[in-house]
Structure formats: structure tokens, C-alpha cells
Design a protein around this motif. Structure first.
Motif, short mmCIF file in Angstrom:
data_model
loop_
_atom_site.label_atom_id
_atom_site.label_comp_id
_atom_site.label_asym_id
_atom_site.label_seq_id
_atom_site.Cartn_x
_atom_site.Cartn_y
_atom_site.Cartn_z
N PHE A 108 80.54 20.39 171.44
CA PHE A 108 79.10 20.17 171.43
C PHE A 108 78.67 19.61 170.09
CE2 PHE A 108 79.40 23.75 174.54
CZ PHE A 108 78.96 23.04 175.65
N GLU A 109 78.10 18.41 170.12
CA GLU A 109 77.55 17.82 168.91
C GLU A 109 76.32 18.63 168.46
OE1 GLU A 109 78.92 15.47 167.30
OE2 GLU A 109 80.32 14.59 168.75
N ASP A 110 75.93 18.44 167.19
CA ASP A 110 74.75 19.14 166.68
C ASP A 110 73.52 18.87 167.52
OD1 ASP A 110 76.36 20.10 164.67
OD2 ASP A 110 75.63 18.71 163.14
N SER A 111 73.45 17.67 168.10
CA SER A 111 72.29 17.29 168.91
C SER A 111 72.17 18.11 170.20
CB SER A 111 72.36 15.80 169.27
OG SER A 111 73.55 15.53 170.02
N LYS A 112 73.26 18.81 170.57
CA LYS A 112 73.26 19.62 171.78
C LYS A 112 72.88 21.08 171.51
CE LYS A 112 74.79 16.56 174.80
NZ LYS A 112 74.02 16.18 176.00
N ARG A 113 72.46 21.36 170.29
CA ARG A 113 72.24 22.76 169.94
C ARG A 113 71.17 23.42 170.82
NH1 ARG A 113 70.44 25.79 164.28
NH2 ARG A 113 70.35 27.85 165.28
N TYR A 114 70.06 22.74 171.07
CA TYR A 114 69.01 23.35 171.90
C TYR A 114 69.56 23.70 173.28
CZ TYR A 114 64.81 23.86 174.72
OH TYR A 114 63.86 24.33 175.59
N PHE A 115 70.30 22.77 173.86
CA PHE A 115 70.93 22.98 175.17
C PHE A 115 71.84 24.21 175.15
CE2 PHE A 115 74.79 22.29 177.69
CZ PHE A 115 74.29 22.03 178.95
N VAL A 116 72.69 24.31 174.13
CA VAL A 116 73.63 25.42 174.02
C VAL A 116 72.90 26.73 173.77
CG1 VAL A 116 75.53 26.39 172.65
CG2 VAL A 116 75.53 23.95 173.25
N ASP A 117 71.96 26.73 172.83
CA ASP A 117 71.23 27.96 172.51
C ASP A 117 70.51 28.52 173.72
OD1 ASP A 117 72.10 27.52 169.96
OD2 ASP A 117 70.12 27.41 169.04
N LYS A 118 69.88 27.66 174.49
CA LYS A 118 69.11 28.10 175.65
C LYS A 118 70.00 28.80 176.66
CE LYS A 118 66.01 26.31 179.23
NZ LYS A 118 65.36 25.10 179.80
N ARG A 119 71.19 28.25 176.89
CA ARG A 119 72.08 28.84 177.88
C ARG A 119 72.78 30.10 177.36
NH1 ARG A 119 70.47 24.29 178.98
NH2 ARG A 119 70.51 23.39 181.08
N LEU A 120 73.05 30.12 176.07
CA LEU A 120 73.59 31.33 175.46
C LEU A 120 72.59 32.49 175.58
CD1 LEU A 120 75.44 30.39 172.14
CD2 LEU A 120 76.36 31.69 174.07
N LEU A 121 71.34 32.21 175.29
CA LEU A 121 70.31 33.25 175.37
C LEU A 121 70.16 33.75 176.81
CD1 LEU A 121 67.66 31.72 172.96
CD2 LEU A 121 68.92 33.86 172.61
N GLU A 122 70.32 32.85 177.76
CA GLU A 122 70.24 33.24 179.17
C GLU A 122 71.35 34.23 179.52
OE1 GLU A 122 70.82 31.17 183.55
OE2 GLU A 122 69.94 29.99 181.93
N ARG A 123 72.57 33.95 179.07
CA ARG A 123 73.69 34.84 179.36
C ARG A 123 73.56 36.15 178.58
NH1 ARG A 123 75.22 34.85 183.83
NH2 ARG A 123 76.76 36.35 183.12
N MET A 124 73.05 36.08 177.37
CA MET A 124 72.83 37.30 176.60
C MET A 124 71.86 38.22 177.32
SD MET A 124 72.67 35.64 172.77
CE MET A 124 71.86 37.08 172.06
N GLN A 125 70.79 37.65 177.85
CA GLN A 125 69.80 38.44 178.57
C GLN A 125 70.40 39.08 179.81
OE1 GLN A 125 66.48 36.20 180.14
NE2 GLN A 125 65.12 37.97 180.03
N ARG A 126 71.19 38.31 180.55
CA ARG A 126 71.78 38.83 181.79
C ARG A 126 72.82 39.91 181.50
NH1 ARG A 126 71.10 36.18 186.62
NH2 ARG A 126 69.81 34.30 186.56
N SER A 127 73.51 39.80 180.39
CA SER A 127 74.55 40.77 180.06
C SER A 127 74.00 42.01 179.36
CB SER A 127 75.62 40.12 179.18
OG SER A 127 75.09 39.82 177.89
N GLY A 128 72.73 41.95 178.93
CA GLY A 128 72.12 43.09 178.26
C GLY A 128 72.41 43.17 176.78
N ALA A 129 72.99 42.11 176.20
CA ALA A 129 73.31 42.11 174.77
C ALA A 129 72.04 41.94 173.95
CB ALA A 129 74.29 41.00 174.44
N ASP A 130 71.90 42.71 172.88
CA ASP A 130 70.72 42.66 172.03
C ASP A 130 70.78 41.55 171.00
OD1 ASP A 130 69.49 44.85 173.28
OD2 ASP A 130 70.59 46.27 172.03
N CYS A 131 71.99 41.08 170.69
CA CYS A 131 72.14 40.04 169.68
C CYS A 131 73.40 39.24 169.98
CB CYS A 131 72.21 40.65 168.28
SG CYS A 131 73.65 41.72 168.02
N PHE A 132 73.51 38.10 169.30
CA PHE A 132 74.66 37.23 169.53
C PHE A 132 75.97 37.93 169.20
CE2 PHE A 132 77.88 34.34 167.86
CZ PHE A 132 78.07 33.51 168.97
N ARG A 133 75.97 38.70 168.12
CA ARG A 133 77.20 39.38 167.71
C ARG A 133 77.73 40.28 168.82
NH1 ARG A 133 77.87 43.43 162.48
NH2 ARG A 133 80.08 43.95 162.82
#
Length: 288
Positions: A35-60
């Protein structure tokens, strides 16, 4: 006054630059997709979606869950979210014309009638490409009656594979398919159209991570590979590794078709450039 614990619950988790870089490296090592730097918004959005579904409070916490998940299910969910599947029937049709007018006639010039011709579509996405190949063979390759054709279609995304097997497509996916072919091979299904059972059963769909040697080890003896608009998501190293995988998967004299913006000549010297009237494609040298 709001309690501190309640306040923490209202704070949405964020993906820092350090988190993004750490995830990008991990995803690249697992899939070969960079993922190029220009894809960061795309990646962040989907990471946050999976974090929410998994119940994780933070990226770590989420990243730890991801790495210790022995089933691989969470990684697969991420792959399904992170891969883009934009396709339609008869996309870059000139290559299908090349297949029936130039590539296959060259291949069967070294074969006997009745022998098997193997074609691999990778990535298959939701099935538009492999089903287009099947329709094109039936409609425009007169020698199909004399050869056994095996059509394999693979993708890293399990969600699109499920959709491909169902064979139900929107009007948008079918917008470039001639009306007579639509009527011949599809039936209305609500607001969509469903491919007939014979064609659905003619394609074998499989899950493959091109970056994982264990996934591709048994993919051999192909005569033609379609790998269009995938390598643009890889870096130079991953592209070379993919080229070597496809080289090993092809029979001597076999061909590979890339997307219109991709060039094997800039990736690997393993293949010979073949300029046919319909398209430029790449051939594994014929031994002897």
C-alpha cells in the motif's frame, strides 16, 4: 460529571502513522500487496472497521489478535476488505479475441485433437473474467469441439469466490455483453441476471495467495494464464516472484496475458514478447 471510564469508551480508536507502517509491512509480507502512502485513508478505514468488529480497543491489541490467530480467519477477513474487485464482462476484450484467433491456434499446433487445454484466471474476482473466457471459447473458437478445456479461476478473497460460484451479476457487470449472448447464457434473477448452470459448473474456483508458495505449488501445466491488473498492486520484488510463479505454472510454449498498463518486459526476462495482431502477450520459451 462523566466518569473517566465512560469518557474512554466514547473515544474512537485511531490509526497512527506508526501503526499504518507496521500494518503495511505485515500485510505485504503475507500477501505481496504493498500500500502506497496515498492509500492510507483506505487502509485506516478498513482497519478500524475490523478493530470495531473484533472488539479491540486499540491498534496494538488488534494487531496482537491478528498475529496470534492460528485459524487465519481474521487475516482472511482483512484480505477480503483490503482487495479491490472492479471488473465486468468482456473487459479488455481484445485479449479474448487474441486468445481465440492467435494464442490457442498456436498452442494446438503442437497438440493432438482430444488433448487437454488448461487456462488459469488469476485473480478471478467475482467471476466476470473466467466466465467471459468460457463464453468466448464457446462462441468464437471453432476448435473447442476437438479439445478438452479446463478452466481454473483463483483469488485470494474468499468473499468474491463465493459470489463468483453463485453466478449472479448486476446489469452494470453485464453492460458490455451483447444482447444475444445475455439472452443465451443468462436468465433474469430479480434485478440481476444468473448465469446458466452449465457455464457455472465449467469453471473451477479456488482460493490462492499468489505470494504463498504452498498455495501455488500444485498449479502446473497451464497453457494460458490471464493475470490482469493485479501486479500493479505489487512492488518490484513481489512482481518478479509472481512472474516466476507463473513461469513455473505454464507449459513450455504457454502464454500469459497482463493488463493493458502492465509489461512483463519490465518485470522479468523469463518470457518472450509475442506481438499478435490483436494484442501483445508473453510466452514461456518452447524447450528444444
Amino acid at each position: 460529571m462523566m466518569a473517566a471510564t465512560d469518557l474512554r469508551k466514547t473515544v474512537q480508536p485511531q490509526i497512527s502513522l506508526e501503526d499504518f507502517l507496521k500494518f503495511r509491512e505485515y500485510f505485504y509480507r503475507r500477501t505481496g500487496i504493498f500500500f502506497e502512502d496515498s492509500k492510507r485513508y483506505f487502509v485506516d478505514k478498513r482497519l478500524l472497521e475490523r478493530m470495531q468488529r473484533s472488539g479491540a480497543d486499540c491498534f496494538r491489541d488488534y494487531f496482537m489478535q491478528l498475529r496470534i490467530d492460528l485459524s487465519g480467519e481474521e487475516m482472511q477477513q482483512l484480505v477480503n476488505l483490503m482487495t479491490v474487485n472492479e471488473t465486468y464482462f468482456l473487459r479488455e476484450e481484445y485479449q479474448f479475441r487474441c486468445m481465440v484467433r492467435s494464442i490457442l491456434p498456436d498452442i494446438i499446433s503442437r497438440r493432438q485433437p482430444g488433448e487437454r487445454i488448461r487456462i488459469w484466471s488469476m485473480p478471478s474476482s467475482t467471476g466476470e473474467e473466467p466466465y467471459s473466457i468460457a463464453i468466448y471459447l464457446l462462441e468464437y473458437w471453432p476448435d473447442i469441439e476437438h479439445y478438452e478445456v479446463e478452466l481454473v479461476a483463483s483469488d485470494i478473497d474468499t468473499a468474491v469466490l463465493r459470489q463468483a460460484r453463485q453466478g449472479v451479476f448486476s446489469r452494470r457487470s453485464l453492460q458490455y455483453l451483447p444482447i444475444d449472448l445475455l439472452a443465451r447464457y443468462f436468465t433474469p434473477c430479480g434485478n440481476d441476471y444468473r448465469l446458466n448452470a452449465e457455464l457455472r459448473e465449467s469453471v473451477q474456483f479456488t482460493r490462492v495467495n499468489l505470494h504463498e508458495p504452498a498455495d501455488t505449488r500444485d498449479y502446473r501445466d497451464f497453457d494460458l494464464i490471464f493475470c490482469r491488473n493485479l501486479l500493479i498492486y505489487f512492488d518490484d520484488l513481489s512482481r518478479r516472484q509472481a512472474a516466476e510463479t507463473f513461469f513455473d505454472a505454464l507449459n513450455p510454449g504457454g502464454y500469459i496475458c497482463l493488463g493493458h498498463s502492465e509489461s512483463m518486459s519490465r518485470i522479468s526476462s523469463l518470457f518472450q514478447v509475442r506481438k499478435f495482431p490483436e494484442a501483445i502477450v508473453y510466452q514461456k520459451p518452447i524447450e528444444g
